[in-house]
Enzyme design. Structure first.
Site, short mmCIF file in Angstrom:
data_model
loop_
_atom_site.label_atom_id
_atom_site.label_comp_id
_atom_site.label_asym_id
_atom_site.label_seq_id
_atom_site.Cartn_x
_atom_site.Cartn_y
_atom_site.Cartn_z
N ARG A 145 -16.38 -7.59 14.12
CA ARG A 145 -16.67 -7.85 15.55
C ARG A 145 -16.97 -6.52 16.20
NH1 ARG A 145 -12.11 -5.20 17.20
NH2 ARG A 145 -10.32 -5.57 15.87
N VAL A 201 -13.13 -2.40 20.68
CA VAL A 201 -12.84 -1.87 22.02
C VAL A 201 -13.52 -0.51 22.20
CG1 VAL A 201 -10.98 -1.06 23.54
CG2 VAL A 201 -10.59 -3.04 22.07
N GLU A 231 -9.47 -1.66 6.15
CA GLU A 231 -9.90 -3.02 6.47
C GLU A 231 -11.25 -2.97 7.16
OE1 GLU A 231 -7.92 -5.22 9.51
OE2 GLU A 231 -7.55 -3.48 10.76
N GLU A 274 0.85 -1.20 0.00
CA GLU A 274 0.00 0.00 0.00
C GLU A 274 0.87 1.23 0.00
OE1 GLU A 274 -3.90 -1.18 2.66
OE2 GLU A 274 -2.65 0.45 3.38
N LYS A 275 0.38 2.30 -0.61
CA LYS A 275 1.11 3.55 -0.47
C LYS A 275 1.07 3.95 0.99
CE LYS A 275 1.69 8.22 -2.15
NZ LYS A 275 3.15 7.98 -2.16
P1 ADP Z 1 -4.42 -3.55 12.05
O1 ADP Z 1 -5.35 -4.53 11.45
O2 ADP Z 1 -3.16 -4.17 12.54
O3 ADP Z 1 -5.07 -2.63 13.04
P2 ADP Z 1 -4.61 -1.50 9.99
O4 ADP Z 1 -4.55 -1.86 8.56
O5 ADP Z 1 -5.96 -1.25 10.59
O6 ADP Z 1 -3.89 -2.66 10.84
O7 ADP Z 1 -3.68 -0.28 10.29
C1 ADP Z 1 -3.39 0.17 11.59
C2 ADP Z 1 -2.78 1.56 11.56
O8 ADP Z 1 -1.61 1.58 10.75
C3 ADP Z 1 -3.67 2.63 10.95
O9 ADP Z 1 -4.58 3.16 11.87
C4 ADP Z 1 -2.63 3.66 10.51
O10 ADP Z 1 -2.16 4.42 11.59
C5 ADP Z 1 -1.48 2.81 10.03
N1 ADP Z 1 -1.58 2.55 8.58
C6 ADP Z 1 -2.11 1.46 7.98
N2 ADP Z 1 -2.05 1.56 6.64
C7 ADP Z 1 -1.48 2.74 6.36
C8 ADP Z 1 -1.12 3.43 5.14
N3 ADP Z 1 -1.34 2.90 3.94
N4 ADP Z 1 -0.55 4.65 5.25
C9 ADP Z 1 -0.29 5.20 6.46
N5 ADP Z 1 -0.59 4.62 7.63
C10 ADP Z 1 -1.17 3.39 7.60
#
Ligand code: ADP
Length: 467
Positions: free
Chosen positions: A292, A295, A288, A200-201
């Protein structure tokens, strides 16, 4: 409606579900490990069964033990809470196969959203904007490079099976992409049992804004608006609020519609959360879906008046949910949640299990504390470090922040270090007070040095002019 359910969890979320059951006249059965014999959830439920020793793999993650406990006690359904087996499709299926109802979405929906790369593809096909990057998983760093060049560096290598802020690696350039790619795959395999990764970017200083959704088996689906969860440390949430200080009514409606597309794309039923990243130009991207209860669900409850757990129970039992039209869901005021963890904010948030000598939570108007703590309780080292969630409500964000300051000052936990001082610092911090929070808030404005200076009264060394 069910007459008796089992709660396959522990801690504050187990209590939260037990409370909802009591209010609805449903009997609750708690399960506990050897480490949780003195836990409130085991005491507050109508019945409680030990399901194994302290390690989660032998207790809270043991599907046969949990399903047997449900059958022995004559339960009709199982609530998984969050964490543990909550997003495990095999568990949802096993519960169903034993003639019990899983209080959550279908195993198929969990599966389709559980693989983050598949979820991205599904969302792209449904017309939901996704963070630019690879369409599915990538197998080699050469393939990763093709996508990285397309979207531009920096990029993020993410585990398809990742979660809980783990399984992510940033690559600033080609060289880092090559070296981090293999490392990311190895890490993913060790942590999640799958080495699949995607690209992902890496967005610069986004906000994390997520939509709470509810859908029932009668074809109704609504969104309960958003939560802003930008205050994070190592990609894990520390403070969440609703509504987001960054959303206009138009943006809120657009994000809500995108979340509804996600719901329809996988025939989603029950409560779920569609997570987005919001950039500085007001564009948002699907990240994503969590299949569920989260928190941070209480902030949504405080501003909408909807009891999300009761809705989960209603939906799983086949009843229509309470608010079936979008216009019936109203936003009222502002709520903020602070996660009080058994972690030392002066030492890199190091987990700190141990005995709590005094636990004295705050009270009063607009204050809610969801916690399984009591004075004399010993926090076991086996599980996550969440001790309590402080949720404050105010008519405006300013009122909520003032109430938070008051409530945090009242909150007394003696015996082990907690994240309370971190939160006390943050509510005084000017960017937080203005609602200018991005995912890099902690590293920019709430570092260990900042919190230490606040606690000790000794000013931190001059910060760089750029911050
Ligand atoms: P998890 O399932 O581990 O919670 P997420 O995909 O929800 O992972 O990402 C968690 C956090 O990581 C996000 O809230 C954000 O802070 C950071 N993050 C995820 N993807 C990106 C992205 N493409 N660019 C910048 N920050 C990201």
């Amino acid at each position: 409606m069910f007459s008796k359910i089992l709660i396959a969890n522990r801690g504050e979320i187990a209590l939260r579900v037990i409370r909802a059951c009591k209010e609805m006249g449903i009997l609750s059965v708690a399960v506990f490990s050897d480490a949780d014999r003195d836990s409130l959830h085991a005491r507050m439920a109508d019945e409680a069964l030990c399901i194994g020793p302290a390690p989660a793999a032998q207790s809270y993650l043991s599907m046969p033990n949990i399903i047997s406990a449900a059958r022995i006690t004559g339960c009709e359904a199982v609530h998984p809470g969050y964490g543990f087996l909550a997003e495990n499709a095999a568990f949802a299926r096993a519960v169903g196969d034993s003639g019990l109802t899983f209080i959550g979405p279908s195993a198929d929906a969990i599966e389709r959203m559980g693989d983050k790369a598949v979820a991205r593809q599904t969302m792209m096909a449904a017309g939901v904007p996704c963070v630019p990057g690879s369409v599915g998983t990538v197998d080699s760093s050469e393939e990763a490079l093709v996508f990285a060049r397309e979207v531009g560096f920096p990029v993020l290598i993410k585990a398809a099976a990742g979660g809980g802020g783990k399984g992510m690696r940033v690559a600033a350039d080609e060289r880092e992409l090559h070296s981090n790619f293999t490392a990311a795959k190895t890490e993913a395999a060790a942590a999640f049992g799958s080495d699949q990764v995607y690209i992902e970017k890496y967005l610069a200083r986004p906000r994390h804004v997520e939509m709470q959704v509810l859908a029932d088996t009668h074809g109704h689906a609504v969104y309960l608006y958003e939560r802003d969860c930008s205050v994070q440390r190592r990609h894990q949430k520390l403070i969440e609020e609703a509504p987001s200080p960054a959303l206009t009514p138009e943006l809120r409606a657009a994000m809500g519609e995108a979340a509804m597309k996600a719901v329809r794309a996988v025939d989603y039923v029950n409560a779920g959360t569609v997570e987005f990243l919001l950039d500085h130009d007001g564009r948002f991207y699907f990240m994503e879906m969590n299949t569920r209860v989260q928190v941070e669900h209480p902030v949504t409850e405080q501003v909408t008046g909807v009891d999300i757990i009761q809705e989960q129970l209603r939906i799983a039992s086949g009843e229509p949910m309470k608010h079936v039209r979008q216009e019936d869901v109203r936003l009222n005021g502002h709520a903020i949640e602070f996660r009080i963890n058994a972690e030392d904010p002066l030492h890199n948030f190091r987990p700190h299990p141990g005995t709590i000598d005094v636990f004295n939570p705050p009270g009063g108007f607009g204050v809610r504390v969801d916690s399984h703590m009591y004075s004399g309780y010993t926090v076991p080292p086996n599980y996550d470090s969440l001790l309590a969630k402080l949720i404050v409500w105010g008519e405006t964000r300013g009122e909520a922040v003032a109430r938070a300051r008051r409530a945090l000052d009242e909150f007394i936990i003696v015996g082990i270090p907690t994240t309370l001082p971190f939160h006390q610092y943050v509510v005084e911090e000017e960017h937080f007070q203005r609602g200018e929070v991005y995912t890099d808030f902690v590293e920019r404005y709430a570092t260990t040095e900042d919190v230490r200076a606040f606690v000790t009264g000794v000013p931190a060394a001059e910060k760089e002019a750029s911050t």
